[in-house]
Design a protein around this motif. Structure first.
Motif, PDB file in Angstrom:
ATOM      1  N   TYR A   1       0.815  -1.216   0.000  1.00  0.00           N
ATOM      2  CA  TYR A   1       0.000   0.000   0.000  1.00  0.00           C
ATOM      3  C   TYR A   1       0.852   1.271   0.000  1.00  0.00           C
ATOM      4  CZ  TYR A   1      -3.593  -3.303   1.599  1.00  0.00           C
ATOM      5  OH  TYR A   1      -4.457  -4.364   1.721  1.00  0.00           O
ATOM      6  N   SER A   2       2.141   1.147  -0.279  1.00  0.00           N
ATOM      7  CA  SER A   2       3.041   2.298  -0.137  1.00  0.00           C
ATOM      8  C   SER A   2       2.704   3.451  -1.077  1.00  0.00           C
ATOM      9  CB  SER A   2       4.497   1.867  -0.353  1.00  0.00           C
ATOM     10  OG  SER A   2       4.682   1.359  -1.664  1.00  0.00           O
ATOM     11  N   GLY A   3       2.003   3.175  -2.168  1.00  0.00           N
ATOM     12  CA  GLY A   3       1.630   4.237  -3.100  1.00  0.00           C
ATOM     13  C   GLY A   3       0.342   4.950  -2.722  1.00  0.00           C
ATOM     14  N   LEU A   4      -0.273   4.529  -1.621  1.00  0.00           N
ATOM     15  CA  LEU A   4      -1.535   5.124  -1.194  1.00  0.00           C
ATOM     16  C   LEU A   4      -1.323   6.157  -0.090  1.00  0.00           C
ATOM     17  CD1 LEU A   4      -3.782   1.924  -0.909  1.00  0.00           C
ATOM     18  CD2 LEU A   4      -3.475   3.427  -2.895  1.00  0.00           C
ATOM     19  N   ARG A   5      -2.335   6.966   0.138  1.00  0.00           N
ATOM     20  CA  ARG A   5      -2.305   7.858   1.288  1.00  0.00           C
ATOM     21  C   ARG A   5      -2.257   7.021   2.563  1.00  0.00           C
ATOM     22  NH1 ARG A   5      -7.314  11.582   1.402  1.00  0.00           N
ATOM     23  NH2 ARG A   5      -8.267   9.528   1.305  1.00  0.00           N
ATOM     24  N   ILE A   6      -1.677   7.577   3.617  1.00  0.00           N
ATOM     25  CA  ILE A   6      -1.553   6.836   4.873  1.00  0.00           C
ATOM     26  C   ILE A   6      -2.917   6.373   5.367  1.00  0.00           C
ATOM     27  CG2 ILE A   6      -1.007   7.119   7.332  1.00  0.00           C
ATOM     28  CD1 ILE A   6       1.441   8.785   6.428  1.00  0.00           C
ATOM     29  N   SER A   7      -3.928   7.203   5.242  1.00  0.00           N
ATOM     30  CA  SER A   7      -5.270   6.806   5.696  1.00  0.00           C
ATOM     31  C   SER A   7      -5.760   5.566   4.960  1.00  0.00           C
ATOM     32  CB  SER A   7      -6.260   7.957   5.496  1.00  0.00           C
ATOM     33  OG  SER A   7      -6.297   8.364   4.136  1.00  0.00           O
ATOM     34  N   ASP A   8      -5.503   5.495   3.637  1.00  0.00           N
ATOM     35  CA  ASP A   8      -5.953   4.358   2.845  1.00  0.00           C
ATOM     36  C   ASP A   8      -5.069   3.129   3.081  1.00  0.00           C
ATOM     37  OD1 ASP A   8      -7.999   5.887   1.687  1.00  0.00           O
ATOM     38  OD2 ASP A   8      -6.630   6.658   0.158  1.00  0.00           O
ATOM     39  N   ALA A   9      -3.760   3.361   3.243  1.00  0.00           N
ATOM     40  CA  ALA A   9      -2.847   2.253   3.518  1.00  0.00           C
ATOM     41  C   ALA A   9      -3.193   1.594   4.847  1.00  0.00           C
ATOM     42  CB  ALA A   9      -1.402   2.751   3.535  1.00  0.00           C
ATOM     43  N   CYS A  10      -3.500   2.411   5.849  1.00  0.00           N
ATOM     44  CA  CYS A  10      -3.877   1.874   7.161  1.00  0.00           C
ATOM     45  C   CYS A  10      -5.204   1.126   7.073  1.00  0.00           C
ATOM     46  CB  CYS A  10      -3.965   2.998   8.189  1.00  0.00           C
ATOM     47  SG  CYS A  10      -2.360   3.630   8.744  1.00  0.00           S
ATOM     48  N   ALA A  11      -6.141   1.673   6.332  1.00  0.00           N
ATOM     49  CA  ALA A  11      -7.438   1.008   6.171  1.00  0.00           C
ATOM     50  C   ALA A  11      -7.255  -0.376   5.549  1.00  0.00           C
ATOM     51  CB  ALA A  11      -8.366   1.863   5.312  1.00  0.00           C
ATOM     52  N   GLY A  12      -6.349  -0.470   4.579  1.00  0.00           N
ATOM     53  CA  GLY A  12      -6.096  -1.746   3.927  1.00  0.00           C
ATOM     54  C   GLY A  12      -5.471  -2.777   4.843  1.00  0.00           C
ATOM     55  N   SER A  13      -4.773  -2.310   5.888  1.00  0.00           N
ATOM     56  CA  SER A  13      -4.122  -3.213   6.834  1.00  0.00           C
ATOM     57  C   SER A  13      -4.882  -3.322   8.155  1.00  0.00           C
ATOM     58  CB  SER A  13      -2.688  -2.737   7.118  1.00  0.00           C
ATOM     59  OG  SER A  13      -1.892  -2.786   5.944  1.00  0.00           O
ATOM     60  N   GLY A  14      -6.058  -2.677   8.242  1.00  0.00           N
ATOM     61  CA  GLY A  14      -6.856  -2.757   9.459  1.00  0.00           C
ATOM     62  C   GLY A  14      -6.261  -2.019  10.640  1.00  0.00           C
ATOM     63  N   ILE A  15      -5.614  -0.874  10.378  1.00  0.00           N
ATOM     64  CA  ILE A  15      -4.930  -0.094  11.417  1.00  0.00           C
ATOM     65  C   ILE A  15      -5.534   1.302  11.463  1.00  0.00           C
ATOM     66  CG2 ILE A  15      -2.704   0.903  12.117  1.00  0.00           C
ATOM     67  CD1 ILE A  15      -1.411  -1.444  10.478  1.00  0.00           C
ATOM     68  N   ASP A  16      -5.702   1.830  12.660  1.00  0.00           N
ATOM     69  CA  ASP A  16      -6.186   3.195  12.813  1.00  0.00           C
ATOM     70  C   ASP A  16      -5.082   4.170  12.401  1.00  0.00           C
ATOM     71  OD1 ASP A  16      -7.908   5.362  13.911  1.00  0.00           O
ATOM     72  OD2 ASP A  16      -6.253   5.544  15.335  1.00  0.00           O
ATOM     73  N   PRO A  17      -5.314   5.035  11.412  1.00  0.00           N
ATOM     74  CA  PRO A  17      -4.245   5.919  10.923  1.00  0.00           C
ATOM     75  C   PRO A  17      -3.751   6.907  11.974  1.00  0.00           C
ATOM     76  CG  PRO A  17      -6.355   6.497   9.914  1.00  0.00           C
ATOM     77  CD  PRO A  17      -6.548   5.188  10.617  1.00  0.00           C
ATOM     78  N   GLY A  18      -4.663   7.414  12.816  1.00  0.00           N
ATOM     79  CA  GLY A  18      -4.238   8.351  13.846  1.00  0.00           C
ATOM     80  C   GLY A  18      -3.274   7.717  14.828  1.00  0.00           C
ATOM     81  N   THR A  19      -3.523   6.466  15.178  1.00  0.00           N
ATOM     82  CA  THR A  19      -2.646   5.755  16.114  1.00  0.00           C
ATOM     83  C   THR A  19      -1.294   5.456  15.465  1.00  0.00           C
ATOM     84  OG1 THR A  19      -4.599   4.757  17.129  1.00  0.00           O
ATOM     85  CG2 THR A  19      -2.469   3.753  17.634  1.00  0.00           C
TER      86      THR A  19
END
Length: 229
Positions: A34-52
């Motif tokens: 997911y490295s080419g995605l925005r952090i919010s989208d990369a985190c969503a793809g990995s099931g991780i809260d982006p703020g955390t």
């Protein structure tokens, strides 16, 4: 300069900005596909809260960073534990194995008695670190997970963790002194530098890891305990 640690930043741009954050990416389980995605989208793809995720990144990217009450309140405890668990595996696996391998090559010219003393010192440190992390994995994390599921846990609180949270960095100071002051001249200088770099990196890493525990996880769990009461 544009703020780089935001949900809208492309993950690869964040890594280019500070490649040291790859350790956070790895330990929290964020997939580089997911490295080419925005952090919010990369985190969503990995099931991780982006703020955390970004909160942990700030600890590693900014010396002296102190999270706000809002960041603490909005953070995801499960993702913090996920990160800490990944860190424990890294320290007791790759980090210590690499340091021990550097030491073995460095002390090869020493007499056997000196080699045994240094190896024992490294083994004792590994045992201390494993014991330290085992307490967190077997006592602290299950306690937090029980709180999250709404269970009441008698006779324990996160303040108990704070009181018994040993400093796992002290012996690394002794290791540095061994390398810089007590090894014989026949030990290779480039080998000494390699060992010292490994120790300094581990020491800094553990310091930030400890801050994630004390400065982020503990306040989050304190809030959880208060809400439960």
């Amino acid at each position: 300069m544009k703020e780089i640690l935001t949900p809208d930043t492309v993950l690869s741009d964040m890594i280019d900005y500070d490649f040291g954050l790859l350790q956070v990416v790895s330990r929290i389980g964020l997939d580089l596909k997911y490295s080419g995605l925005r952090i919010s989208d990369a985190c969503a793809g990995s099931g991780i809260d982006p703020g955390t995720f970004l909160l942990i990144c700030k600890v590693y990217s900014s010396d002296g960073f102190v999270p706000s009450k809002t960041e603490i309140a909005s953070g995801n405890i499960s993702d913090i534990i996920r990160y800490l668990h990944g860190s424990h595996l890294y320290y007791t696996g790759a980090a210590l194995s690499s340091l021990e391998a550097f030491f073995d090559r460095l002390i090869a010219p020493c007499e056997e008695k000196r080699r045994e003393v240094i190896r024992r010192f490294c083994t004792d440190y590994r045992d201390e670190l494993v014991k330290h992390f085992a307490y967190e994995e077997e006592v602290v994390f299950p306690y937090i997970e029980s709180l999250q599921s709404g269970k009441t846990v008698e006779g324990y609180s996160i303040s108990s963790f704070e009181e018994h949270h040993d400093n796992v960095e002290e012996k690394l100071e002794d290791m540095k002194n061994i390398v810089m002051k007590y090894l014989p001249a026949e030990c290779d200088n480039s080998g000494k530098i390699a060992v010292l770099l490994s120790i300094y990196h581990l020491q800094d890493d553990l310091r930030r890891h400890t801050y994630v525990e004390n400065g982020i996880l503990v306040p989050m769990v304190t809030n959880l305990e208060s809400n439960g009461r």
